[in-house]
Design a protein around this motif. Sequence first.
Motif, PDB file in Angstrom:
ATOM      1  N   ALA A 250     -16.680  25.044  53.717  1.00  0.00           N
ATOM      2  CA  ALA A 250     -17.398  25.847  52.729  1.00  0.00           C
ATOM      3  C   ALA A 250     -18.450  25.007  52.010  1.00  0.00           C
TER       4      ALA A 250
ATOM      5  N   LEU B 230     -22.350  25.718  51.966  1.00  0.00           N
ATOM      6  CA  LEU B 230     -22.741  26.201  50.641  1.00  0.00           C
ATOM      7  C   LEU B 230     -24.254  26.257  50.413  1.00  0.00           C
TER       8      LEU B 230
ATOM      9  N   LEU C  14     -16.085  30.541  52.402  1.00  0.00           N
ATOM     10  CA  LEU C  14     -15.884  30.320  50.970  1.00  0.00           C
ATOM     11  C   LEU C  14     -14.667  31.084  50.462  1.00  0.00           C
TER      12      LEU C  14
ATOM     13  N   SER D 260     -20.775  31.791  55.965  1.00  0.00           N
ATOM     14  CA  SER D 260     -20.593  31.091  54.690  1.00  0.00           C
ATOM     15  C   SER D 260     -19.718  31.877  53.731  1.00  0.00           C
TER      16      SER D 260
END
Length: 295
Positions: free
Chosen positions: A44, A48, A186, A182
């Motif tokens: 993650a 990011l 996350l 992503s």
Amino acid sequence: MSAIDTGRLLLLSTLWGVSFLFMRIAAPEFGAVSLIFIRMSVAALVLLPLFTVRRYRELFWQHVGRLTVLSLSNHVLPFSLLAWATLSLEAGFTSLINATTPLFTALLGAALFATPVQKQQYLGLAIAFVGVYVLSANRLDFSTGGDGWSILAALGATFSYGIAGNFSKARLSHLPAQVVASGSTLMSALILLIPGVLLWPETPPSLMAWGNVLALAVFSTALAFFFYFQLLASAGATATSTVTFLVPVSALAWGYLILGEVLSVQVLIGMAITLLGTAITTRLLRLRAPKAPVV
């Protein structure tokens, strides 16, 4: 398929194949859940920077619920099950069980998402499950120390992948690949935060284990996602799905070369039958119906 896409395909199969090696080495020291927590947290962080794009951030918040479902079904649950399975199963063997993912994707697509399944695909499903039986028949021991539960865990992971694949196609296919990768990564890290900390090993993991889990996160997760979505956009879903057949070969090779895992005749025969059935199920191998005789 272009030369560039062929290179991406081979690289992707290598990155995903070696992931079973990384898990096999790191899981005994980290434990399954803490291992996957580190895997998704580091991945993650690597992905990011994609959220610096305002449109990606807006799409993430608009679809955070669906991305959470995807993260649970495509990352949190299957990755944890596979990591737990590698505590007792060889890396190459686990990757062969993982190769049944297209089978569950087809079955669940037909059962829950009204995806049509052709007669030849049912034949492919039957052949592939025979291959899984050949692989694991003498290892389905559910007593203490047996491999039965680990094999079921690996099959549970592929079942979860089948849900995720159909759900993603039905509910998230309109989103950019960067948002899906992503965003789901996350959410996976956030979901695993509390269990990952609570189940953290009492004995500090070695540098060897840390090196493998970081390699798993950076190369076999974040970088692999990058190449996967590039290949998907360039070569299409059918060509990309051929990675299913290359990953076990890669994992078996890594397991043999690095861990000294044995390539028995049973494993090779089971692999051949399983991949044949998977090829028919995914329609990469099409069987021609016999022509009617000319009168």
